[in-house]
Every structure is written in C-alpha cells, then in structure tokens.
Design a protein around this motif. Structure first.
Motif, PDB file in Angstrom:
ATOM      1  N   SER A  40      43.022  53.834  24.528  1.00  9.91           N
ATOM      2  CA  SER A  40      44.445  54.352  23.867  1.00  9.91           C
ATOM      3  C   SER A  40      45.645  54.597  24.729  1.00  9.91           C
ATOM      4  O   SER A  40      46.690  54.349  24.387  1.00  9.91           O
ATOM      5  CB  SER A  40      44.105  55.261  22.919  1.00  9.91           C
ATOM      6  N   ASN A  41      45.158  54.936  26.065  1.00 13.31           N
ATOM      7  CA  ASN A  41      46.392  55.436  26.781  1.00 13.31           C
ATOM      8  C   ASN A  41      46.745  54.398  27.859  1.00 13.31           C
ATOM      9  O   ASN A  41      47.993  54.252  28.304  1.00 13.31           O
ATOM     10  CB  ASN A  41      45.748  56.741  27.500  1.00 13.31           C
ATOM     11  N   ILE A  42      45.896  53.879  28.360  1.00 15.68           N
ATOM     12  CA  ILE A  42      46.190  52.731  29.496  1.00 15.68           C
ATOM     13  C   ILE A  42      47.043  51.545  29.024  1.00 15.68           C
ATOM     14  O   ILE A  42      47.879  51.549  29.848  1.00 15.68           O
ATOM     15  CB  ILE A  42      44.919  52.254  30.039  1.00 15.68           C
ATOM     16  N   PRO A  43      46.779  50.957  27.950  1.00 15.41           N
ATOM     17  CA  PRO A  43      47.747  50.106  27.439  1.00 15.41           C
ATOM     18  C   PRO A  43      49.298  50.593  27.429  1.00 15.41           C
ATOM     19  O   PRO A  43      50.313  49.787  27.865  1.00 15.41           O
ATOM     20  CB  PRO A  43      47.577  49.720  26.087  1.00 15.41           C
ATOM     21  N   ALA A  44      49.476  51.782  27.004  1.00  9.85           N
ATOM     22  CA  ALA A  44      50.791  52.592  26.955  1.00  9.85           C
ATOM     23  C   ALA A  44      51.173  52.567  28.607  1.00  9.85           C
ATOM     24  O   ALA A  44      52.367  52.497  28.891  1.00  9.85           O
ATOM     25  CB  ALA A  44      50.666  53.705  26.235  1.00  9.85           C
ATOM     26  N   PHE A 289      38.592  33.335  38.699  1.00 14.69           N
ATOM     27  CA  PHE A 289      38.114  34.575  39.612  1.00 14.69           C
ATOM     28  C   PHE A 289      39.389  35.097  40.140  1.00 14.69           C
ATOM     29  O   PHE A 289      40.501  34.398  40.380  1.00 14.69           O
ATOM     30  CB  PHE A 289      37.161  33.882  40.711  1.00 14.69           C
ATOM     31  N   ASP A 290      39.220  36.343  40.599  1.00 21.88           N
ATOM     32  CA  ASP A 290      40.323  36.955  41.510  1.00 21.88           C
ATOM     33  C   ASP A 290      39.749  38.218  42.098  1.00 21.88           C
ATOM     34  O   ASP A 290      38.389  38.244  41.909  1.00 21.88           O
ATOM     35  CB  ASP A 290      41.520  37.312  40.393  1.00 21.88           C
ATOM     36  N   GLU A 291      40.480  38.643  43.201  1.00 23.99           N
ATOM     37  CA  GLU A 291      39.893  39.875  44.014  1.00 23.99           C
ATOM     38  C   GLU A 291      40.943  40.883  43.855  1.00 23.99           C
ATOM     39  O   GLU A 291      42.141  40.852  43.525  1.00 23.99           O
ATOM     40  CB  GLU A 291      39.681  39.223  45.136  1.00 23.99           C
ATOM     41  N   CYS A 292      40.240  42.132  44.088  1.00 20.98           N
ATOM     42  CA  CYS A 292      40.894  43.405  44.051  1.00 20.98           C
ATOM     43  C   CYS A 292      40.693  43.965  45.515  1.00 20.98           C
ATOM     44  O   CYS A 292      39.337  44.088  45.972  1.00 20.98           O
ATOM     45  CB  CYS A 292      40.646  44.092  42.863  1.00 20.98           C
ATOM     46  N   THR A 293      41.742  44.695  45.982  1.00 21.82           N
ATOM     47  CA  THR A 293      41.325  45.656  47.227  1.00 21.82           C
ATOM     48  C   THR A 293      40.583  46.910  46.860  1.00 21.82           C
ATOM     49  O   THR A 293      40.429  47.259  45.647  1.00 21.82           O
ATOM     50  CB  THR A 293      42.511  46.021  48.045  1.00 21.82           C
ATOM     51  N   ASP A 294      39.908  47.702  47.660  1.00 24.41           N
ATOM     52  CA  ASP A 294      39.131  48.645  47.400  1.00 24.41           C
ATOM     53  C   ASP A 294      40.160  49.837  46.959  1.00 24.41           C
ATOM     54  O   ASP A 294      39.564  50.507  46.048  1.00 24.41           O
ATOM     55  CB  ASP A 294      38.601  49.334  48.724  1.00 24.41           C
ATOM     56  N   GLU A 295      41.400  49.892  47.455  1.00 26.93           N
ATOM     57  CA  GLU A 295      42.521  50.901  47.072  1.00 26.93           C
ATOM     58  C   GLU A 295      42.716  50.726  45.535  1.00 26.93           C
ATOM     59  O   GLU A 295      42.769  51.434  44.725  1.00 26.93           O
ATOM     60  CB  GLU A 295      43.728  50.626  47.939  1.00 26.93           C
ATOM     61  N   VAL A 296      42.867  49.505  45.165  1.00 24.63           N
ATOM     62  CA  VAL A 296      43.215  49.202  43.740  1.00 24.63           C
ATOM     63  C   VAL A 296      41.978  49.404  42.780  1.00 24.63           C
ATOM     64  O   VAL A 296      42.027  49.961  41.509  1.00 24.63           O
ATOM     65  CB  VAL A 296      43.369  47.694  43.362  1.00 24.63           C
ATOM     66  N   ILE A 297      40.670  49.044  43.230  1.00 24.10           N
ATOM     67  CA  ILE A 297      39.595  49.419  42.493  1.00 24.10           C
ATOM     68  C   ILE A 297      39.447  50.937  42.337  1.00 24.10           C
ATOM     69  O   ILE A 297      39.204  51.478  41.219  1.00 24.10           O
ATOM     70  CB  ILE A 297      38.294  49.022  43.318  1.00 24.10           C
ATOM     71  N   SER A 319      36.579  45.339  37.104  1.00 20.83           N
ATOM     72  CA  SER A 319      36.924  44.775  35.908  1.00 20.83           C
ATOM     73  C   SER A 319      38.210  45.046  35.346  1.00 20.83           C
ATOM     74  O   SER A 319      38.993  44.282  34.879  1.00 20.83           O
ATOM     75  CB  SER A 319      35.660  44.560  34.661  1.00 20.83           C
ATOM     76  N   LEU A 320      38.357  46.405  35.168  1.00 26.19           N
ATOM     77  CA  LEU A 320      39.525  46.896  34.709  1.00 26.19           C
ATOM     78  C   LEU A 320      40.675  46.736  35.570  1.00 26.19           C
ATOM     79  O   LEU A 320      41.843  46.225  35.330  1.00 26.19           O
ATOM     80  CB  LEU A 320      39.403  48.428  34.453  1.00 26.19           C
ATOM     81  N   ALA A 321      40.458  46.900  36.877  1.00 26.73           N
ATOM     82  CA  ALA A 321      41.572  46.814  37.887  1.00 26.73           C
ATOM     83  C   ALA A 321      42.001  45.338  37.730  1.00 26.73           C
ATOM     84  O   ALA A 321      43.290  44.977  37.839  1.00 26.73           O
ATOM     85  CB  ALA A 321      41.002  47.071  39.491  1.00 26.73           C
ATOM     86  N   GLY A 322      41.114  44.336  37.543  1.00 25.30           N
ATOM     87  CA  GLY A 322      41.699  42.950  37.737  1.00 25.30           C
ATOM     88  C   GLY A 322      42.407  42.576  36.402  1.00 25.30           C
ATOM     89  O   GLY A 322      43.554  41.850  36.526  1.00 25.30           O
ATOM     90  N   ALA A 323      41.892  43.252  35.147  1.00 20.05           N
ATOM     91  CA  ALA A 323      42.629  42.993  33.946  1.00 20.05           C
ATOM     92  C   ALA A 323      43.895  43.711  33.988  1.00 20.05           C
ATOM     93  O   ALA A 323      44.878  42.675  33.431  1.00 20.05           O
ATOM     94  CB  ALA A 323      41.767  43.519  32.846  1.00 20.05           C
ATOM     95  N   MET A 324      44.016  44.565  34.445  1.00 20.64           N
ATOM     96  CA  MET A 324      45.552  45.503  34.286  1.00 20.64           C
ATOM     97  C   MET A 324      46.467  44.702  35.500  1.00 20.64           C
ATOM     98  O   MET A 324      47.477  44.237  34.957  1.00 20.64           O
ATOM     99  CB  MET A 324      45.483  46.636  35.178  1.00 20.64           C
ATOM    100  N   MET A 325      45.865  44.059  36.539  1.00 21.89           N
ATOM    101  CA  MET A 325      46.850  43.023  37.389  1.00 21.89           C
ATOM    102  C   MET A 325      47.124  41.961  36.477  1.00 21.89           C
ATOM    103  O   MET A 325      48.494  41.382  37.044  1.00 21.89           O
ATOM    104  CB  MET A 325      45.910  42.878  38.479  1.00 21.89           C
ATOM    105  N   CYS A 340      36.610  44.539  28.945  1.00 20.86           N
ATOM    106  CA  CYS A 340      36.049  44.725  30.385  1.00 20.86           C
ATOM    107  C   CYS A 340      34.664  45.487  30.375  1.00 20.86           C
ATOM    108  O   CYS A 340      34.629  46.566  29.817  1.00 20.86           O
ATOM    109  CB  CYS A 340      37.153  45.804  31.064  1.00 20.86           C
ATOM    110  N   THR A 341      33.938  45.055  30.899  1.00 22.28           N
ATOM    111  CA  THR A 341      32.317  45.277  31.030  1.00 22.28           C
ATOM    112  C   THR A 341      32.538  46.479  32.302  1.00 22.28           C
ATOM    113  O   THR A 341      32.795  46.201  33.256  1.00 22.28           O
ATOM    114  CB  THR A 341      31.350  44.315  31.539  1.00 22.28           C
ATOM    115  N   LEU A 342      32.040  47.709  31.924  1.00 26.21           N
ATOM    116  CA  LEU A 342      31.980  48.696  32.921  1.00 26.21           C
ATOM    117  C   LEU A 342      30.323  48.691  33.206  1.00 26.21           C
ATOM    118  O   LEU A 342      29.570  49.314  32.441  1.00 26.21           O
ATOM    119  CB  LEU A 342      32.410  50.052  32.374  1.00 26.21           C
TER     120      LEU A 342
END
Length: 380
Positions: A40-44, A289-297, A319-325, A340-342
């Motif tokens: 509810s909050n992250i999309p905003a 496929f894509d990649e995220c740095t540790d800092e972004v994760i 999964s969420l980091a990549g989706a937000m990107m 997003c699967t956690l």
C-alpha cells in the motif's frame, strides 16, 4: 459459526495436480497457503500507479519457499524406499531438508560452504539433526560433490535437480491465480539456482491448461511428471522476470560465474542447475533477466520493512528491487499488476538486517520521566 476444515499442506491441497497416489505417505509440515500481500505504501513512494503484491514465502514452516519443494521431494524419496537424503545448500535448502527428514524419520546430509552461510539457517539444520558437512568451497562446489557422491552412496538428492522439487514449488503459482482470479501481468523472482522461476512457470502453464487455454503439443518442463504433460499452454500467464545480484549474475553475463559474491547469500550461485530451463522460461513468457547491486538489494529490504512491515532476507528483496527499478524506468508500465516472490524470512539472516538498521536504540534510567523523554525525543 461453521468450522473451517484444517489445512494440512500443499500436497493434500493439490493432490490431483501432483504425482502422488492415494496410498502415498505424505511428509508435510503444513507448508504452502502463504499470504499474498498487496503493498500500500511503496507504490505511492514510487509515484507510480501499479498494483504490487508480495508472495510472502518466508511464512512457510522453516521460513522459506524451499518447503514447497521439500515436502514433495522427501515424500517421494520415502515412497521409493530411501533412508537418507542429501543436498548442497547456501542455507535454506539445508534447513528445509533437515526438517522434512526429521519429520520422515530419515537422515539428512547437507553440504554447505564453510563460513558462507547465514547463522539462522545453519542453526536450523543443526537443530533438526542433519549431518552438516562444511566444505572449503562455494555452493557450486557442493552441488558438484552431491551429484558425484549420489553415484556411490544410498542417498536421494533433494536439490532442485530433483524433479519433484519443482512439482511442489509450482503450487505457489496455483495459489496466486486462485487469489487474484487471473495471472499477474508480471511475476518477479530472485534467481540463484533458477529452479523457482522454472517451477512458477510450470505452475502458471498447468493452471492455464486446466482452465482450457492450451494447444496440443509437448510440455516443455514437466518431464512427464505433471498431470498436463500432453499440452503446451498459451493464454493467461505472466511475463517472468528474474533478478540476480550483480556479483552473482550468470544470466546477465551469458555464462557461468566461477566465484560469485553477494550479501544475498541465498542467491550466491554462479552455476545455476536450471540454466537451460530458465532461459526457456524467459523466452516463452516474454520476460527478462536483470541484476541489482548489493546496495540496491539491501535498500529494498529496508524499504519493505519500514514502509510495509514485511521482513524478508536480502535475496528475497532482489525481486522487489528489480521490480522497482523497472517500474521507475517504465519497462514495467503503469497500470500493471505485479507479484514479487519473497523467498525467505528476514530472521534467516539477522546480522545483515542489524548492520543496515538505522532505528535508534537508547539506554535510559528505569523511571517514568526518562521513558517520556525518550518517546518525545523520538516521535516522528
């Protein structure tokens, strides 16, 4: 008030879609049926009109999605007369294997990288009574050894090369379809060994097939184990998006990575065992496929905890980091529905969480005025 029937695990819930018989002894800890939570909050926070759901697999019995596959793998191992199972693991597989072996009354042998496993996961394997073998190498070395030793010892491998693992894991897609009433537009997953992204695609394909959306042809993935092996499916399925840690991203490099490195220990894998199948998932689903740095994760892990109250381990947050990107870049368009699967609970790796926490911890005298002052000083 009517009584609700007791949930007894995913094999009983989806018995008609899994390779078990009426007389199969089911080894279960009540896995599956995990919550699908709409953020509810992250999309905003992103300023984008999207529906983001997280499938919180960290609420499985041992705290990760591995329980879905392990209930099937151990059930079939016992059915086939095995008295011991073996796996290589970055942590979650070892925890699940140990727990389900304990439940079944058989022995679990787990090979883990020496000094490269989160303590929460190691504690689980040890408490469940597994024989823990630490190797001076990484997960990929362990996987090689497991495959070699299986030819010389009476043990059943329960890593994702075991086809029954994927059969159990596909049920997450069933649950998502049942809750949403359709497939999401995009399904985002962290990718390490790549078995889970493959399993989800099997699940979406089978569910669409059961709904009648299929054409005659060979099933790409099930190897004869699924109920719908006579059809290649078209229709209501998502684009599958697989995100890796930048230091462990063979799918982004187009080749295996010999020395993977990332804070997201659950996906610190350079030689994925489901390599070929995962590429097929990408192609068939129209995903990427894509990649995220540790800092972004780590930032995504922290954001999810602070904005939504959901605590997952670092690999899960990929999964969420990549989706937000991809939402921010417009690659995932506004108006989309995204799951997003956690994959694992945050308590699997408490050290990683504590290291990046900025929440204040204050020490005060044990009196009312001190407590009041501490509250007022820290009101947001």
């Amino acid at each position: 008030m009517p009584f609700r029937s007791r949930y007894t695990g995913l094999i009983e819930a989806y018995r008609d879609r899994l390779p078990v018989n009426d007389d199969t002894r089911i080894i279960s800890l009540g896995e599956g049926n995990t919550p699908l939570i709409k953020l509810s909050n992250i999309p905003a926070h992103l300023g984008k009109k999207v529906d983001i759901y997280v499938k919180y697999e960290g609420l499985n019995p041992t705290g990760s999605f591995k329980d879905r596959g392990m209930t099937m793998a151990v059930t079939k191992a016992v059915e086939e007369g095995s008295e011991a199972i073996i796996c290589a693991s970055t942590g979650n597989t070892s925890a699940a294997a140990a727990a389900y072996a304990a439940r079944a009354g058989i022995t679990a042998f787990v090979l883990i990288p020496d000094g490269k496993i989160a303590l929460g996961k190691l504690a689980q394997a040890m408490m469940h009574g597994a024989v823990v073998i630490q190797i001076k190498g990484n997960f990929d070395d362990g996987m090689r050894l497991v495959k070699e030793v299986a030819d010389h010892a009476p043990v059943t491998i329960v890593n994702s090369i075991n086809p029954y693992r994927l059969q159990g894991q596909k049920t997450a897609a069933f649950e998502i379809m049942e809750e949403l009433g359709r497939a999401p537009d995009y399904h985002c997953l962290p990718v390490g060994n790549a078995g889970n992204i493959t399993a989800h695609w099997i699940g979406y394909c089978e569910y669409s097939s059961a709904s009648g959306d299929h054409v005659t042809g060979a099933c790409t993935f099930c190897d004869g184990h699924c109920r719908y092996a006579d059809g290649a499916i078209v229709g209501n399925r998502p684009r599958m998006l697989g995100y890796q840690a930048a230091g462990s991203a063979p799918f982004m490099r187009g080749e295996m990575v010999d020395n993977p490195d990332t804070v997201a220990t659950a996906i610190r894998i350079g030689h994925p065992q489901s390599w070929d199948m995962a590429w097929k998932v990408k192609e068939e689903s129209g995903g990427w496929f894509d990649e995220c740095t540790d800092e972004v994760i780590l930032a995504a892990q922290k954001l999810l905890a602070e904005k939504e109250g959901i605590f997952c381990e670092p690999a899960s947050a990929t999964s969420l980091a990549g989706a937000m990107m991809d939402i921010q870049s417009g690659k995932i368009p506004e108006g989309s529905s995204i799951v997003c699967t956690l994959t694992g609970h945050g308590l699997k790796d408490p050290d990683a969480a504590i290291k990046q926490s900025t929440s204040p911890m204050v020490t005060i005298d044990a009196d009312l005025e001190s407590v009041k002052r501490a509250i007022l000083d820290n009101m947001s």
